[in-house]
Design a protein around this motif. Structure first.
Motif, PDB file in Angstrom:
ATOM      1  N   TRP A 197       0.833  -1.213   0.000  1.00 45.73           N
ATOM      2  CA  TRP A 197       0.000   0.000   0.000  1.00 45.73           C
ATOM      3  C   TRP A 197       0.859   1.251   0.000  1.00 45.73           C
ATOM      4  N   GLY A 222       3.213   5.548  -5.952  1.00 49.00           N
ATOM      5  CA  GLY A 222       2.915   5.480  -7.384  1.00 49.00           C
ATOM      6  C   GLY A 222       1.779   6.401  -7.774  1.00 49.00           C
ATOM      7  N   LEU A 223       0.768   6.507  -6.917  1.00 46.27           N
ATOM      8  CA  LEU A 223      -0.359   7.394  -7.181  1.00 46.27           C
ATOM      9  C   LEU A 223       0.097   8.855  -7.232  1.00 46.27           C
ATOM     10  N   VAL A 224       0.934   9.253  -6.282  1.00 43.76           N
ATOM     11  CA  VAL A 224       1.430  10.637  -6.289  1.00 43.76           C
ATOM     12  C   VAL A 224       2.278  10.886  -7.535  1.00 43.76           C
ATOM     13  N   THR A 225       3.089   9.912  -7.920  1.00 46.24           N
ATOM     14  CA  THR A 225       3.901  10.048  -9.128  1.00 46.24           C
ATOM     15  C   THR A 225       3.005  10.220 -10.355  1.00 46.24           C
ATOM     16  N   ALA A 226       1.961   9.404 -10.447  1.00 44.54           N
ATOM     17  CA  ALA A 226       1.025   9.510 -11.571  1.00 44.54           C
ATOM     18  C   ALA A 226       0.331  10.873 -11.579  1.00 44.54           C
ATOM     19  N   LEU A 227      -0.044  11.364 -10.403  1.00 44.82           N
ATOM     20  CA  LEU A 227      -0.676  12.688 -10.324  1.00 44.82           C
ATOM     21  C   LEU A 227       0.257  13.788 -10.812  1.00 44.82           C
ATOM     22  N   THR A 253       3.621  13.043   1.172  1.00 46.40           N
ATOM     23  CA  THR A 253       3.385  11.622   0.902  1.00 46.40           C
ATOM     24  C   THR A 253       4.501  10.743   1.460  1.00 46.40           C
ATOM     25  N   LEU A 285       1.838   1.716  -3.567  1.00 48.59           N
ATOM     26  CA  LEU A 285       0.702   2.239  -4.332  1.00 48.59           C
ATOM     27  C   LEU A 285       0.504   3.730  -4.086  1.00 48.59           C
ATOM     28  N   LEU A 286       0.656   4.159  -2.854  1.00 48.59           N
ATOM     29  CA  LEU A 286       0.518   5.578  -2.526  1.00 48.59           C
ATOM     30  C   LEU A 286       1.584   6.401  -3.248  1.00 48.59           C
TER      31      LEU A 286
END
Length: 114
Positions: A10, A16-21, A41, A13-14
């Motif tokens: 998790w 990776g989510l910030v990177t994608a944003l 983050t 994933l967090l």
């Protein structure tokens, strides 16, 4: 699934989510991608890992260590900003990273020698 594996997944994933944003935001403009890294983050991930040990003193130490890195981050941004007109943006980032490393070493090692 083992608890440690779930914890690592998790947190990944967090991150990776910030990177994608950040990447998505860079398609729409230049300001938001510069602001998103300031979201804590990675500090949250680090503090969750340290806090899970149940040691308030260790948690406080991690908070102080994170706060001490703010000047090094500013050095990174400043050097990158100064270099981008002189070299390719990737080299500007590498120069900023080198300056960050020097600043971080000074911040954390200098007190031991003073």
């Amino acid at each position: 699934m083992p608890p440690l594996l779930v914890e690592v997944l998790w947190k990944g994933l967090l991150g990776g989510l910030v990177t994608a944003l950040i990447v998505l935001a860079s398609k729409k403009g230049n300001v938001l991608p510069g602001i998103l890294p300031l979201a804590p983050t990675f500090a949250i991930i680090a503090l969750l890992a340290v806090g899970s040990k149940g040691e308030a003193g260790g948690f406080r130490t991690a908070c102080l260590a994170g706060a001490k890195t703010i000047p090094a981050y500013l050095v990174f941004l400043g050097v990158s900003w100064l270099l981008v007109d002189r070299v390719d943006y990737r080299l500007a980032i590498l120069g900023g990273l080198a300056a960050w490393l020097v600043a971080a070493l000074v911040i954390f090692l200098a007190p031991k020698f003073l």
